[in-house]
Motif scaffolding. Structure first.
Motif, PDB file in Angstrom:
ATOM      1  N   GLU A  23       0.832  -1.203   0.000  1.00  0.00           N
ATOM      2  CA  GLU A  23       0.000   0.000   0.000  1.00  0.00           C
ATOM      3  C   GLU A  23       0.863   1.248   0.000  1.00  0.00           C
ATOM      4  N   TRP A  24       1.974   1.184   0.744  1.00  0.00           N
ATOM      5  CA  TRP A  24       2.893   2.335   0.802  1.00  0.00           C
ATOM      6  C   TRP A  24       3.578   2.561  -0.534  1.00  0.00           C
ATOM      7  N   ALA A  25       4.073   1.500  -1.159  1.00  0.00           N
ATOM      8  CA  ALA A  25       4.912   1.638  -2.343  1.00  0.00           C
ATOM      9  C   ALA A  25       4.121   1.730  -3.642  1.00  0.00           C
ATOM     10  N   ARG A  26       3.019   0.987  -3.746  1.00  0.00           N
ATOM     11  CA  ARG A  26       2.238   0.906  -4.972  1.00  0.00           C
ATOM     12  C   ARG A  26       3.141   0.719  -6.195  1.00  0.00           C
ATOM     13  N   PRO A  27       3.956  -0.342  -6.212  1.00  0.00           N
ATOM     14  CA  PRO A  27       4.957  -0.513  -7.269  1.00  0.00           C
ATOM     15  C   PRO A  27       4.353  -1.067  -8.547  1.00  0.00           C
ATOM     16  N   ALA A  28       5.043  -0.830  -9.657  1.00  0.00           N
ATOM     17  CA  ALA A  28       4.670  -1.448 -10.923  1.00  0.00           C
ATOM     18  C   ALA A  28       5.288  -2.837 -11.055  1.00  0.00           C
ATOM     19  N   ARG A  29       6.367  -3.072 -10.304  1.00  0.00           N
ATOM     20  CA  ARG A  29       7.081  -4.348 -10.392  1.00  0.00           C
ATOM     21  C   ARG A  29       7.626  -4.693  -9.012  1.00  0.00           C
ATOM     22  N   VAL A  30       7.543  -5.970  -8.656  1.00  0.00           N
ATOM     23  CA  VAL A  30       8.011  -6.441  -7.350  1.00  0.00           C
ATOM     24  C   VAL A  30       8.897  -7.657  -7.539  1.00  0.00           C
ATOM     25  N   LEU A  31       9.949  -7.733  -6.749  1.00  0.00           N
ATOM     26  CA  LEU A  31      10.736  -8.957  -6.636  1.00  0.00           C
ATOM     27  C   LEU A  31      10.379  -9.613  -5.313  1.00  0.00           C
ATOM     28  N   ALA A  32       9.895 -10.834  -5.367  1.00  0.00           N
ATOM     29  CA  ALA A  32       9.426 -11.528  -4.165  1.00  0.00           C
ATOM     30  C   ALA A  32       9.471 -13.031  -4.412  1.00  0.00           C
ATOM     31  N   THR A  33       9.179 -13.802  -3.384  1.00  0.00           N
ATOM     32  CA  THR A  33       9.133 -15.252  -3.536  1.00  0.00           C
ATOM     33  C   THR A  33       7.768 -15.684  -4.051  1.00  0.00           C
ATOM     34  N   LEU A  34       7.721 -16.852  -4.664  1.00  0.00           N
ATOM     35  CA  LEU A  34       6.444 -17.368  -5.174  1.00  0.00           C
ATOM     36  C   LEU A  34       5.433 -17.607  -4.056  1.00  0.00           C
ATOM     37  N   ALA A  37       2.619 -15.061  -3.832  1.00  0.00           N
ATOM     38  CA  ALA A  37       1.834 -14.809  -5.041  1.00  0.00           C
ATOM     39  C   ALA A  37       0.403 -14.377  -4.728  1.00  0.00           C
ATOM     40  N   ASP A  38      -0.232 -15.004  -3.744  1.00  0.00           N
ATOM     41  CA  ASP A  38      -1.640 -14.690  -3.461  1.00  0.00           C
ATOM     42  C   ASP A  38      -1.812 -13.265  -2.958  1.00  0.00           C
ATOM     43  N   VAL A  39      -0.967 -12.850  -2.024  1.00  0.00           N
ATOM     44  CA  VAL A  39      -1.116 -11.502  -1.490  1.00  0.00           C
ATOM     45  C   VAL A  39      -0.759 -10.465  -2.547  1.00  0.00           C
ATOM     46  N   LEU A  40       0.221 -10.748  -3.391  1.00  0.00           N
ATOM     47  CA  LEU A  40       0.575  -9.815  -4.453  1.00  0.00           C
ATOM     48  C   LEU A  40      -0.558  -9.693  -5.471  1.00  0.00           C
ATOM     49  N   ALA A  41      -1.234 -10.802  -5.757  1.00  0.00           N
ATOM     50  CA  ALA A  41      -2.350 -10.761  -6.696  1.00  0.00           C
ATOM     51  C   ALA A  41      -3.455  -9.832  -6.193  1.00  0.00           C
ATOM     52  N   ARG A  42      -3.661  -9.761  -4.887  1.00  0.00           N
ATOM     53  CA  ARG A  42      -4.675  -8.857  -4.333  1.00  0.00           C
ATOM     54  C   ARG A  42      -4.361  -7.402  -4.643  1.00  0.00           C
ATOM     55  N   HIS A  43      -3.095  -7.138  -4.906  1.00  0.00           N
ATOM     56  CA  HIS A  43      -2.672  -5.770  -5.210  1.00  0.00           C
ATOM     57  C   HIS A  43      -2.415  -5.589  -6.709  1.00  0.00           C
ATOM     58  N   ALA A 215      -0.717  -5.842 -13.284  1.00  0.00           N
ATOM     59  CA  ALA A 215      -1.597  -6.206 -14.398  1.00  0.00           C
ATOM     60  C   ALA A 215      -2.122  -4.948 -15.087  1.00  0.00           C
ATOM     61  N   ALA A 216      -2.288  -5.043 -16.407  1.00  0.00           N
ATOM     62  CA  ALA A 216      -2.814  -3.902 -17.177  1.00  0.00           C
ATOM     63  C   ALA A 216      -4.242  -3.601 -16.711  1.00  0.00           C
TER      64      ALA A 216
END
Length: 217
Positions: A23-34, A37-43, A215-216
Motif C-alpha cells: 500500500e505504501w509503495a504501490r509498485p509497478a514491479r516487485v521482486l518476491a518469492t512465489l 503470489a496470493d497476497v501480491l495478486a490482491r494488489h 496487471a494492465a
C-alpha cells in the motif's frame, strides 16, 4: 522493510507486513518469492515467468579464504583512497553499456546511511586506478552484512580480482562483528557469471526472488 527504486520494489518482511508495504509503495514491479503470489495478486501484481529472476545467496563468515591479488595490485578501502572519480568510473566500466552511475550518483551513495567508506572495498591496479570493487553494508543489530554492488573494470577481468576483493570485503565484515553475509545475483541461464563467482567463495542459494508485474488496467 521495503526498498523502492522508481517503479520497482524489493521487500522483506513477515506476511502481516506485506500488505502495508505494498500500500505504501504501490509498485509497478516487485521482486518476491512465489509463496507471496496470493497476497501480491490482491494488489494487482502477477508473476511474470519470462522475466529475469534473482538468487539471494548467503554464507557464514567463519573460515574466509585469504584474498590474493596479482603482483602490482593491492586491496584497500575508500577510507584510505581519495580518488572517488576512479571508483565511479570502475562501476561504469563494470556495468557498461548503459550504466547511469555518475560521480554525482556515487556522492549520493556515500551520503546514504549506513554507508561506511571502510566497507567500500577496492582493488587498485598498478597505475593506482580502481580495477575492482565490492561495497559492503553492515546491519550491526543483526550481525549481517551484504555485498552490493560488485564489479570489475572490463580491462582487468579474468585475473581473480573480483574473488579477491569480495573475500577482502567479507573479512572486513567479519572483523566488525558480522556473522552472516548476503549477496544477490541474476539466477537465469542468460547471466551465469556472478553466481559462479559467489559460489566459488562459499555462498549458497538461500531463496529465489521472481518478478511480479502490475496487471494492465
Amino acid at each position: 522493510w521495503g526498498y523502492r527504486l522508481g517503479g520497482e520494489l524489493e521487500y522483506d518482511g513477515d506476511s502481516g507486513e506485506i500488505d502495508a508495504i505494498l500500500e505504501w509503495a504501490r509498485p509497478a514491479r516487485v521482486l518476491a518469492t512465489l509463496s507471496d503470489a496470493d497476497v501480491l495478486a490482491r494488489h494487482g501484481l502477477l508473476h511474470d515467468p519470462a522475466a529475469p529472476w534473482m538468487k539471494e545467496n548467503a554464507r557464514s563468515l567463519d573460515d574466509i579464504d585469504e584474498p590474493r591479488v596479482p603482483p602490482g595490485y593491492r586491496l584497500t578501502t575508500m577510507a584510505d583512497y581519495a580518488d572517488t572519480a576512479s571508483r565511479s568510473a570502475a562501476h561504469r566500466s563494470a556495468f557498461a553499456p548503459g550504466s547511469w552511475f555518475t560521480d554525482e550518483v556515487y556522492a549520493v551513495v556515500r551520503a546514504t546511511w549506513p554507508y561506511r567508506s571502510d566497507f567500500d572495498c577496492v582493488c587498485l591496479a598498478p597505475d593506482g586506478s580502481v580495477a575492482s570493487y565490492t561495497l559492503a553494508w553492515l546491519d550491526e543489530s543483526n550481525a549481517v552484512g551484504e555485498l552490493e554492488p560488485v564489479g570489475t573494470r572490463a580491462d582487468h577481468r579474468h585475473r581473480g580480482l573480483a574473488r579477491a576483493t569480495n573475500l577482502f570485503a567479507l573479512r572486513r565484515l567479519h572483523d566488525e562483528g558480522a556473522k552472516l553475509a548476503l549477496v544477490a545475483c541474476r539466477g537465469d541461464d542468460a547471466y551465469p557469471a556472478p553466481f559462479a563467482l559467489y559460489s566459488s567463495i562459499g555462498f549458497r542459494e538461500r531463496r529465489r526472488l521472481v518478478a511480479f508485474q502490475r496487471a494492465a488496467e
